[in-house]
Design an enzyme around this catalytic site. Structure first.
Site, mmCIF file in Angstrom:
data_model
loop_
_atom_site.group_PDB
_atom_site.id
_atom_site.type_symbol
_atom_site.label_atom_id
_atom_site.label_comp_id
_atom_site.label_asym_id
_atom_site.label_seq_id
_atom_site.Cartn_x
_atom_site.Cartn_y
_atom_site.Cartn_z
ATOM 1 C CE LYS A 151 5.951 2.253 -2.573
ATOM 2 N NZ LYS A 151 5.004 1.451 -3.391
ATOM 3 C CB THR B 61 -4.560 7.303 -2.246
ATOM 4 O OG1 THR B 61 -4.948 6.649 -1.022
ATOM 5 C CG2 THR B 61 -4.566 8.807 -2.036
ATOM 6 N N GLY C 172 -4.485 2.191 -5.461
ATOM 7 C CA GLY C 172 -3.660 1.909 -6.630
ATOM 8 C C GLY C 172 -2.388 2.720 -6.727
ATOM 9 C CB THR C 173 -0.769 5.176 -4.440
ATOM 10 O OG1 THR C 173 -1.963 5.913 -4.233
ATOM 11 C CG2 THR C 173 0.402 6.125 -4.508
ATOM 12 N N GLY C 174 0.631 2.554 -5.186
ATOM 13 C CA GLY C 174 1.876 1.805 -5.304
ATOM 14 C C GLY C 174 2.016 1.078 -6.625
ATOM 15 C CB CYS C 175 -0.384 -0.914 -8.621
ATOM 16 S SG CYS C 175 -0.943 -2.060 -7.353
#
Length: 265
Positions: free
Chosen positions: A177, A209, A211-214
């Protein structure tokens, strides 16, 4: 009249009391994408828009019991892992996942959006040696790439070397990412045949932003559970998370969450 159950996806992760990341984000994304979300909670955090004030791991036997309860009765068509916190929990979850006949998306969570550690330093080697080899897909951000491989990525052309280093640790696919780089939000997927799949989106000037990865990892798991092949699942998840980032909203005094319900508003 009895309805047919939707695809079933299990998240194995920590609870975010502020509702923006972790188990809460995973279940919101799964609902938005039309699958039935289930959970194994590995840790409880005291967390808000300003950061993580503390976390408490659940005992390994509680994690194992939750997992067996869901998988042995309901079954799963994909699994997503997030915060595992400790060596014991990484070992426990890796052992459980080794016998699962479904795609496994590993989000190798190391720190929170605010820079708070969510994985014990001594557990990083266990993630490399035990968890990544059972992953169908690993989805590290650039900080996690460095943590796992020692490689520092500062520009887009360095992402392929990072992907190859991660693949050498055992996952079938790797999604690097690039959200922390300048310019477009570009992510790189590399799989067993070595083909590169690039996913690009506009970068929105929105600080909210959390919580983007989860959300991205659980969205990919949802799309895999619905039967998409990996490159198409990542493309669909990328489109979803891009919209959620664009619609992210202020909450509290710090960094607000992405909007999991952006398609409904």
């Amino acid at each position: 009249m009895v309805s047919t159950a939707p695809p079933r996806v299990l998240t194995v992760a920590g609870s975010d009391s502020g509702g923006g990341a972790g188990i809460q984000a995973d279940l919101k994304a799964m609902l938005a994408l039309g699958v039935h979300g289930m959970s194994v909670i590995t840790a409880v955090t005291a967390q808000n828009s300003l950061g993580v004030q503390g976390y408490w791991e659940l005992p390994a036997e509680a994690v194992r019991a939750q997992f067996r309860s869901v998988v042995d009765d309901i079954g799963v068509q994909a699994v997503k892992t997030g915060m595992l916190a400790s060596i014991e929990l990484v070992e426990t979850v890796s052992e459980l996942l080794a016998d699962v006949d479904a795609p496994v998306v590993v989000d190798p969570v190391g720190v929170s959006k605010h820079g708070d550690a969510l994985l014990a330093a001594e557990a990083v080697a266990t993630v490399r040696e035990r968890l990544l080899p059972v992953a169908t897909l690993a989805t590290p951000n650039l900080h996690e790439v460095t943590q796992l491989t020692g490689i520092t990525v500062t520009e887009e052309r360095e992402m392929r070397a990072a992907a190859d280093a991660l693949l050498a640790l055992g996952p079938r696919w790797v999604l690097i990412k690039g959200g922390h780089l300048a310019g477009e939000a570009a992510d790189l997927l590399v799989g067993p045949d070595g083909t590169e799949h690039w996913y690009r989106a506009a970068r929105y000037d929105n600080r909210h932003t959390h919580g983007t990865g989860c959300t991205l990892a659980s969205s990919i798991a949802a799309e895999l559970a619905k039967g998409r092949e990996m490159p198409e699942a990542v493309a669909a998840a990328k489109e979803y998370i891009t919209g959620a980032i664009r619609a992210g909203f202020a909450l509290g005094a710090g960094i607000g969450p992405v909007d999991h319900a952006w398609r409904w508003r």
